[in-house]
Design a protein around this motif. Structure first.
Motif, PDB file in Angstrom:
ATOM      1  N   UNK A  30       4.773  -0.482   5.670  1.00 52.65           N
ATOM      2  CA  UNK A  30       4.964  -1.567   4.712  1.00 52.65           C
ATOM      3  C   UNK A  30       4.097  -2.776   5.059  1.00 52.65           C
ATOM      4  N   UNK A  31       3.806  -2.958   6.348  1.00 51.05           N
ATOM      5  CA  UNK A  31       3.019  -4.108   6.786  1.00 51.05           C
ATOM      6  C   UNK A  31       1.546  -3.967   6.421  1.00 51.05           C
ATOM      7  N   UNK A  32       1.103  -2.754   6.146  1.00 48.60           N
ATOM      8  CA  UNK A  32      -0.290  -2.555   5.750  1.00 48.60           C
ATOM      9  C   UNK A  32      -0.477  -2.984   4.293  1.00 48.60           C
ATOM     10  N   UNK A  33      -1.699  -3.291   3.936  1.00 48.40           N
ATOM     11  CA  UNK A  33      -1.958  -3.796   2.593  1.00 48.40           C
ATOM     12  C   UNK A  33      -1.851  -2.702   1.538  1.00 48.40           C
ATOM     13  N   UNK A  34      -2.260  -1.494   1.888  1.00 47.85           N
ATOM     14  CA  UNK A  34      -2.270  -0.378   0.949  1.00 47.85           C
ATOM     15  C   UNK A  34      -1.804   0.871   1.679  1.00 47.85           C
ATOM     16  N   UNK A  35      -1.063   1.703   0.951  1.00 48.65           N
ATOM     17  CA  UNK A  35      -0.606   2.973   1.501  1.00 48.65           C
ATOM     18  C   UNK A  35      -1.081   4.115   0.605  1.00 48.65           C
ATOM     19  N   UNK A  36      -1.579   5.164   1.231  1.00 53.39           N
ATOM     20  CA  UNK A  36      -1.934   6.403   0.547  1.00 53.39           C
ATOM     21  C   UNK A  36      -1.116   7.512   1.193  1.00 53.39           C
ATOM     22  N   UNK A  37      -0.568   8.407   0.388  1.00 51.02           N
ATOM     23  CA  UNK A  37       0.369   9.399   0.911  1.00 51.02           C
ATOM     24  C   UNK A  37      -0.143  10.820   0.737  1.00 51.02           C
ATOM     25  N   UNK A  38       0.225  11.643   1.692  1.00 53.76           N
ATOM     26  CA  UNK A  38       0.092  13.074   1.541  1.00 53.76           C
ATOM     27  C   UNK A  38       1.317  13.615   0.827  1.00 53.76           C
ATOM     28  N   UNK A  39       1.304  14.858   0.427  1.00 52.40           N
ATOM     29  CA  UNK A  39       2.411  15.407  -0.373  1.00 52.40           C
ATOM     30  C   UNK A  39       3.729  15.490   0.370  1.00 52.40           C
ATOM     31  N   UNK A  40       3.696  15.519   1.705  1.00 48.59           N
ATOM     32  CA  UNK A  40       4.930  15.632   2.486  1.00 48.59           C
ATOM     33  C   UNK A  40       5.427  14.294   3.025  1.00 48.59           C
TER      34      UNK A  40
END
Length: 249
Positions: free
Chosen positions: A115-125
């Motif tokens: 949450x502290x990072x500016x942007x999050x990208x996720x994998x499917x799991x």
């Protein structure tokens, strides 16, 4: 590429970015005191010589939480130090943007670090969650005030109070993550986002981030509440049961 080895993280330095992998494979990359120290060292490097940051987890897990055995030993004084919250706020205030590439578990402190990072990208799991109340404490490293800013009060309360976990699809739907990509493409896509950032003016990125991150939250309130909970017998019993159950398993 310059590679530097630490005890709990792996750090690769590129010309315009640092790539940091949480690396405690025997503990699902749980965040312990040593990892906190090493991430502070990373922050110091990025404050001294600003670069973009890519933060990820080793072995298909981002971070399974904070180290419960360490939390069990902490009391009021440690809670008031804001050991994790001060680090995560430092990550949030880094001069240049940060991207978290998340696959697998991002729970408790691991979720709060993302949450502290500016942007999050996720994998499917990817799975985000904050189960701290089940251990007799609260999510005191930013989730109680940062998560409502990211996903809205209603969804944040579902996570923080009702124990809801957000899988990758749900995280995308509520805007917690920018996109969901196949696990084998996760780091490539994160680098692609950073590549787009790197093409922008570094000064403009720094000033834009500074304006967007203008102060408004007060993490001292988290620390005060955590200090009360850390002294309670309920926390000690719950964490002890958790550790005993894990040992039996």
């Amino acid at each position: 590429m310059n590679a530097t080895a630490y005890d709990t993280i792996l750090v690769d330095e590129l010309e315009d970015r640092l790539v940091v992998s949480l690396h405690r494979p025997d503990a699902r990359n749980a965040i312990n005191a040593r990892m906190v120290e090493e991430l502070h060292e990373v922050c110091e490097r990025l404050e001294r010589a600003p670069k973009l940051l890519l933060l990820t987890g080793h072995g298909g897990v981002f971070a399974g939480g904070a180290d419960i055995a360490e939390l069990l030993r902490r009391g009021r004084d440690e809670a008031l130090q804001g050991i994790n919250s001060r680090l995560f706020e430092r990550v949030r205030r880094l001069p240049m943007p940060s991207v978290a590439a998340v696959d697998g578990w991002a729970l408790g402190g691991g979720a709060e670090l993302s949450y502290a990072c500016d942007i999050r990208i996720a994998g499917p799991d990817a799975v985000f969650g904050n189960p701290e109340p089940g251990l007799g404490i609260l999510a005191a490293a930013g989730a109680c005030w940062r998560l409502p800013e990211l996903v809205g009060e209603s969804v944040a309360k579902q996570v923080l109070l009702a124990g809801r976990n957000l899988d990758a699809r749900a995280a995308l739907a509520v805007g917690l993550v920018m996109e969901v990509v196949p696990a084998e493409k996760l780091l490539d896509e994160a680098h692609a986002v950073l590549d787009r950032m790197a093409r922008s003016s570094a000064a403009a990125l720094r000033l834009t981030k500074l304006v967007v991150d203008s102060p408004g939250a007060h993490p001292v309130a988290d620390d005060l509440a955590q200090a009360v909970l850390f002294e309670g017998e309920d926390k000690k019993h719950r964490m002890t049961r958790f550790l005993e159950k894990r040992t039996r398993a």
